[in-house]
Design a protein around this motif. Structure first.
Motif, mmCIF file in Angstrom:
data_model
loop_
_atom_site.group_PDB
_atom_site.id
_atom_site.type_symbol
_atom_site.label_atom_id
_atom_site.label_comp_id
_atom_site.label_asym_id
_atom_site.label_seq_id
_atom_site.Cartn_x
_atom_site.Cartn_y
_atom_site.Cartn_z
ATOM 1 N N SER A 66 0.850 -1.197 0.000
ATOM 2 C CA SER A 66 0.000 0.000 0.000
ATOM 3 C C SER A 66 0.878 1.236 0.000
ATOM 4 O O SER A 66 1.951 1.240 0.585
ATOM 5 C CB SER A 66 -0.898 0.016 1.236
ATOM 6 O OG SER A 66 -1.890 -0.952 1.107
ATOM 7 N N GLY A 67 0.441 2.258 -0.645
ATOM 8 C CA GLY A 67 1.215 3.482 -0.686
ATOM 9 C C GLY A 67 1.061 4.257 -1.968
ATOM 10 O O GLY A 67 1.837 5.163 -2.241
ATOM 11 N N GLY A 102 -4.939 0.361 -8.683
ATOM 12 C CA GLY A 102 -6.354 0.269 -9.012
ATOM 13 C C GLY A 102 -7.254 0.146 -7.794
ATOM 14 O O GLY A 102 -8.404 0.582 -7.814
ATOM 15 N N TYR A 103 -6.722 -0.437 -6.715
ATOM 16 C CA TYR A 103 -7.500 -0.576 -5.482
ATOM 17 C C TYR A 103 -7.492 0.703 -4.647
ATOM 18 O O TYR A 103 -8.437 0.966 -3.911
ATOM 19 C CB TYR A 103 -6.949 -1.717 -4.625
ATOM 20 C CG TYR A 103 -7.161 -3.082 -5.224
ATOM 21 C CD1 TYR A 103 -8.434 -3.624 -5.343
ATOM 22 C CD2 TYR A 103 -6.084 -3.830 -5.672
ATOM 23 C CE1 TYR A 103 -8.637 -4.880 -5.897
ATOM 24 C CE2 TYR A 103 -6.269 -5.088 -6.222
ATOM 25 C CZ TYR A 103 -7.547 -5.602 -6.327
ATOM 26 O OH TYR A 103 -7.740 -6.844 -6.879
ATOM 27 N N GLU A 104 -6.417 1.455 -4.741
ATOM 28 C CA GLU A 104 -6.248 2.612 -3.861
ATOM 29 C C GLU A 104 -6.586 3.949 -4.499
ATOM 30 O O GLU A 104 -6.712 4.945 -3.790
ATOM 31 C CB GLU A 104 -4.807 2.659 -3.332
ATOM 32 C CG GLU A 104 -4.468 1.487 -2.438
ATOM 33 C CD GLU A 104 -3.115 1.609 -1.804
ATOM 34 O OE1 GLU A 104 -2.307 2.482 -2.203
ATOM 35 O OE2 GLU A 104 -2.831 0.816 -0.888
ATOM 36 N N THR A 105 -6.694 3.991 -5.822
ATOM 37 C CA THR A 105 -6.993 5.257 -6.508
ATOM 38 C C THR A 105 -7.944 4.997 -7.669
ATOM 39 O O THR A 105 -8.224 3.848 -8.003
ATOM 40 C CB THR A 105 -5.709 5.923 -7.070
ATOM 41 O OG1 THR A 105 -5.281 5.203 -8.225
ATOM 42 C CG2 THR A 105 -4.596 5.985 -6.042
ATOM 43 N N ASP A 106 -8.373 6.049 -8.293
ATOM 44 C CA ASP A 106 -9.182 5.912 -9.507
ATOM 45 C C ASP A 106 -8.352 6.199 -10.758
ATOM 46 O O ASP A 106 -8.897 6.407 -11.839
ATOM 47 C CB ASP A 106 -10.413 6.822 -9.447
ATOM 48 C CG ASP A 106 -10.057 8.289 -9.270
ATOM 49 O OD1 ASP A 106 -8.869 8.605 -9.067
ATOM 50 O OD2 ASP A 106 -10.965 9.130 -9.334
ATOM 51 N N LEU A 107 -7.034 6.180 -10.611
ATOM 52 C CA LEU A 107 -6.126 6.445 -11.725
ATOM 53 C C LEU A 107 -5.696 5.153 -12.397
ATOM 54 O O LEU A 107 -5.666 4.091 -11.772
ATOM 55 C CB LEU A 107 -4.880 7.186 -11.230
ATOM 56 C CG LEU A 107 -5.109 8.550 -10.601
ATOM 57 C CD1 LEU A 107 -3.798 9.101 -10.053
ATOM 58 C CD2 LEU A 107 -5.708 9.504 -11.608
ATOM 59 N N THR A 108 -5.322 5.255 -13.654
ATOM 60 C CA THR A 108 -4.759 4.125 -14.380
ATOM 61 C C THR A 108 -3.234 4.206 -14.321
ATOM 62 O O THR A 108 -2.657 5.252 -13.971
ATOM 63 C CB THR A 108 -5.198 4.127 -15.851
ATOM 64 O OG1 THR A 108 -4.609 5.270 -16.504
ATOM 65 C CG2 THR A 108 -6.714 4.159 -15.983
#
Length: 83
Positions: free
Chosen positions: A18-19, A51-57
Motif C-alpha cells: 500500500s502506498g 487500481g485498489y487505492e486510486t481511480d487512476l490508471t
C-alpha cells in the motif's frame, strides 16, 4: 546523478505494498521542480494496488513521470550504474 541537461535525477519506485497516494505525491512534488527529472519504476504488484487505492490508471501515473521503466529492464541506466 545529473541528466545531460543538468537536471537532477530521482528514481521513484513502487512495489505492491500500500502506498499509491505516497507515490502520487512524490511524483507531484518532483514535477513541480523543473530542475529535477523523475524516473518511475512500478512492479506488477504496484500496478494492481494502484487500481485498489486510486481511480487512476497506470497510464495516468506514467504521464506524471519524465521517464518510465519496467522492472524487467535489467539493462536500463539505473540498473547499470550509469544513470
Amino acid at each position: 546523478m545529473s541528466a545531460a541537461d543538468g537536471r537532477r535525477r530521482l528514481v521513484i519506485a513502487a512495489t505492491g505494498a500500500s502506498g499509491a497516494p505516497l507515490l502520487l505525491e512524490c511524483l507531484r512534488i518532483v514535477g513541480m521542480h523543473p530542475d529535477w527529472e523523475s524516473c518511475l519504476i512500478m512492479s506488477r504488484g504496484a500496478k494492481l494496488t494502484l487500481g485498489y487505492e486510486t481511480d487512476l490508471t497506470v497510464e495516468d501515473v506514467a504521464r506524471m513521470a519524465d521517464t518510465v521503466l519496467e522492472p524487467e529492464d535489467i539493462d536500463a541506466a539505473p540498473a547499470s550504474g550509469s544513470f
